[in-house]
Write a protein that holds these residues in place. Structure first.
Motif, PDB file in Angstrom:
ATOM      1  N   ARG A  33      43.357  40.607  80.667  1.00 18.53           N
ATOM      2  CA  ARG A  33      44.102  41.863  80.832  1.00 18.53           C
ATOM      3  C   ARG A  33      44.778  42.249  79.538  1.00 18.53           C
ATOM      4  O   ARG A  33      44.798  43.407  79.133  1.00 18.53           O
ATOM      5  CB  ARG A  33      45.170  41.702  81.914  1.00 18.53           C
ATOM      6  N   ARG A  34      45.337  41.242  78.914  1.00 21.83           N
ATOM      7  CA  ARG A  34      46.051  41.494  77.680  1.00 21.83           C
ATOM      8  C   ARG A  34      45.085  41.949  76.585  1.00 21.83           C
ATOM      9  O   ARG A  34      45.387  42.851  75.798  1.00 21.83           O
ATOM     10  CB  ARG A  34      46.752  40.209  77.224  1.00 21.83           C
ATOM     11  N   TYR A  35      43.927  41.339  76.574  1.00 21.16           N
ATOM     12  CA  TYR A  35      42.906  41.747  75.596  1.00 21.16           C
ATOM     13  C   TYR A  35      42.564  43.219  75.790  1.00 21.16           C
ATOM     14  O   TYR A  35      42.475  43.980  74.826  1.00 21.16           O
ATOM     15  CB  TYR A  35      41.675  40.852  75.741  1.00 21.16           C
ATOM     16  N   ARG A  36      42.427  43.634  77.056  1.00 16.99           N
ATOM     17  CA  ARG A  36      42.114  45.030  77.322  1.00 16.99           C
ATOM     18  C   ARG A  36      43.228  45.949  76.831  1.00 16.99           C
ATOM     19  O   ARG A  36      42.984  46.979  76.217  1.00 16.99           O
ATOM     20  CB  ARG A  36      41.906  45.250  78.831  1.00 16.99           C
ATOM     21  N   ARG A  37      44.457  45.558  77.121  1.00 19.04           N
ATOM     22  CA  ARG A  37      45.593  46.383  76.723  1.00 19.04           C
ATOM     23  C   ARG A  37      45.698  46.466  75.215  1.00 19.04           C
ATOM     24  O   ARG A  37      46.042  47.519  74.662  1.00 19.04           O
ATOM     25  CB  ARG A  37      46.887  45.806  77.295  1.00 19.04           C
ATOM     26  N   ILE A  38      45.443  45.360  74.552  1.00 19.78           N
ATOM     27  CA  ILE A  38      45.538  45.369  73.097  1.00 19.78           C
ATOM     28  C   ILE A  38      44.471  46.268  72.507  1.00 19.78           C
ATOM     29  O   ILE A  38      44.721  47.020  71.556  1.00 19.78           O
ATOM     30  CB  ILE A  38      45.416  43.929  72.544  1.00 19.78           C
ATOM     31  N   LYS A  39      43.288  46.220  73.088  1.00 20.60           N
ATOM     32  CA  LYS A  39      42.208  47.060  72.590  1.00 20.60           C
ATOM     33  C   LYS A  39      42.564  48.538  72.747  1.00 20.60           C
ATOM     34  O   LYS A  39      42.378  49.350  71.841  1.00 20.60           O
ATOM     35  CB  LYS A  39      40.933  46.738  73.367  1.00 20.60           C
ATOM     36  N   VAL A  40      43.082  48.883  73.919  1.00 19.83           N
ATOM     37  CA  VAL A  40      43.512  50.269  74.129  1.00 19.83           C
ATOM     38  C   VAL A  40      44.619  50.639  73.170  1.00 19.83           C
ATOM     39  O   VAL A  40      44.637  51.734  72.591  1.00 19.83           O
ATOM     40  CB  VAL A  40      43.985  50.476  75.588  1.00 19.83           C
ATOM     41  N   ALA A  41      45.543  49.702  72.967  1.00 21.01           N
ATOM     42  CA  ALA A  41      46.658  49.969  72.057  1.00 21.01           C
ATOM     43  C   ALA A  41      46.159  50.219  70.641  1.00 21.01           C
ATOM     44  O   ALA A  41      46.695  51.064  69.924  1.00 21.01           O
ATOM     45  CB  ALA A  41      47.636  48.800  72.080  1.00 21.01           C
ATOM     46  N   ALA A  42      45.130  49.483  70.241  1.00 14.90           N
ATOM     47  CA  ALA A  42      44.584  49.671  68.894  1.00 14.90           C
ATOM     48  C   ALA A  42      44.006  51.071  68.757  1.00 14.90           C
ATOM     49  O   ALA A  42      44.244  51.763  67.765  1.00 14.90           O
ATOM     50  CB  ALA A  42      43.518  48.618  68.607  1.00 14.90           C
ATOM     51  N   ASP A  43      43.242  51.499  69.753  1.00 17.97           N
ATOM     52  CA  ASP A  43      42.649  52.835  69.698  1.00 17.97           C
ATOM     53  C   ASP A  43      43.710  53.914  69.804  1.00 17.97           C
ATOM     54  O   ASP A  43      43.671  54.921  69.099  1.00 17.97           O
ATOM     55  CB  ASP A  43      41.630  53.007  70.828  1.00 17.97           C
ATOM     56  N   LYS A  44      44.657  53.672  70.688  1.00 16.49           N
ATOM     57  CA  LYS A  44      45.714  54.650  70.871  1.00 16.49           C
ATOM     58  C   LYS A  44      46.519  54.816  69.584  1.00 16.49           C
ATOM     59  O   LYS A  44      46.831  55.924  69.152  1.00 16.49           O
ATOM     60  CB  LYS A  44      46.635  54.167  71.981  1.00 16.49           C
ATOM     61  N   SER A  45      46.894  53.691  68.979  1.00 16.43           N
ATOM     62  CA  SER A  45      47.686  53.736  67.755  1.00 16.43           C
ATOM     63  C   SER A  45      46.943  54.488  66.665  1.00 16.43           C
ATOM     64  O   SER A  45      47.538  55.266  65.921  1.00 16.43           O
ATOM     65  CB  SER A  45      48.010  52.327  67.270  1.00 16.43           C
TER      66      SER A  45
END
Lengths: 89, 165
Positions: free
Chosen positions: B43-55
């Motif tokens: 789950r955390r991996y998914r969130r981090i990936k989204v955070a990277a794209d979002k940022s």
């Protein structure tokens, strides 16, 4: 969405097209112009696609790495100093 | 722009780093008591990936077609219930969502007889918003998108290495 747009004056010219393809070619070290000279547009785009996929996979992998390490990361002192340090290493 | 020795506080790299670190802090704070199970790490991996794209998308804002498209997808995504077991999709999941919403997926095919229509179409799948771009925009956006991706990778790598002692 809208139909294909033409550029403001005319359809894109061959010269414009070549210029765009060339500038993409410069992003690919493996197709370095000094050694490869003219490369077909298809090949450039092909390599570009592979490159993009590779970068996206790297982001994937790095996200995985960070997810494993997140607990041990001390982010509390985070401020401009840390950012500067990170980027200057 | 990418001067490694002098940090320009308004540079893309710096904006991305600040946002991304902030996002990481939030994600870290969200962890439940029983953390570090494989599910939780995923789950955390998914969130981090989204955070990277979002940022990255927020750092570029709407100045680019691709970043606009990515922001649009990220926003519409946040209104859906995220199914964490929706499985990994290779590359950008956003393309599928974008495709569904853009009903005309035929008009963007350019018949310009220059012999790389297939490759261009493949590129369209990889660049956010690519399906709606004409050829000229596609090539231009691609160059910028790649530069941003390399920045993203560079910064994430530095963070991962930094915390890998």
């Amino acid at each position: 969405m809208s139909r294909q747009r033409e550029t403001s004056s005319n359809k894109i010219t061959d010269d414009e097209l070549n210029a765009l393809i060339l500038s993409l070619q410069t992003l690919l070290p493996q197709l370095d112009q000094s050694r490869h000279g003219r490369v077909s547009a298809a090949k450039v785009l092909n390599e570009i696609c592979s490159y993009i996929r590779r970068l996206q996979n790297e982001v994937d992998g790095l996200s995985g790495r960070l997810s494993q390490r997140l607990d041990s990361m001390d982010l509390t002192g985070f401020d401009a100093e840390i950012v500067r340090d990170l980027l200057q290493q | 722009m990418n001067n490694p020795h002098h940090l320009n506080p308004t540079s893309l790299k710096s904006r991305f780093t600040t946002r991304f670190l902030r996002a990481l802090t939030k994600i870290r704070a969200q962890k439940p008591i029983s953390s570090s199970s494989p599910t939780e790490i995923f789950r955390r991996y998914r969130r981090i990936k989204v955070a990277a794209d979002k940022s990255m998308a927020y750092s570029v804002r709407s100045r680019r077609i691709w970043s606009k498209a990515m922001l649009w997808k990220l926003r519409s995504r946040s209104y859906r219930r995220q199914d964490p077991c929706s499985g990994r999709r290779s590359g950008k999941t956003n393309q599928a969502i974008m495709k569904k919403s853009s009903n005309e997926n035929t008009t963007t095919r350019r018949e310009d007889g220059v012999g790389f229509v297939e490759e261009a179409d493949e590129l369209r799948q990889l660049v956010p918003g690519g399906e709606t771009m004409n050829l000229c925009n596609l090539l231009d956006e691609t160059a910028h998108y790649i530069k941003c991706l390399t920045t993203q990778v560079q910064v994430m790598k530095k963070i991962a290495d930094f915390y890998s002692f």
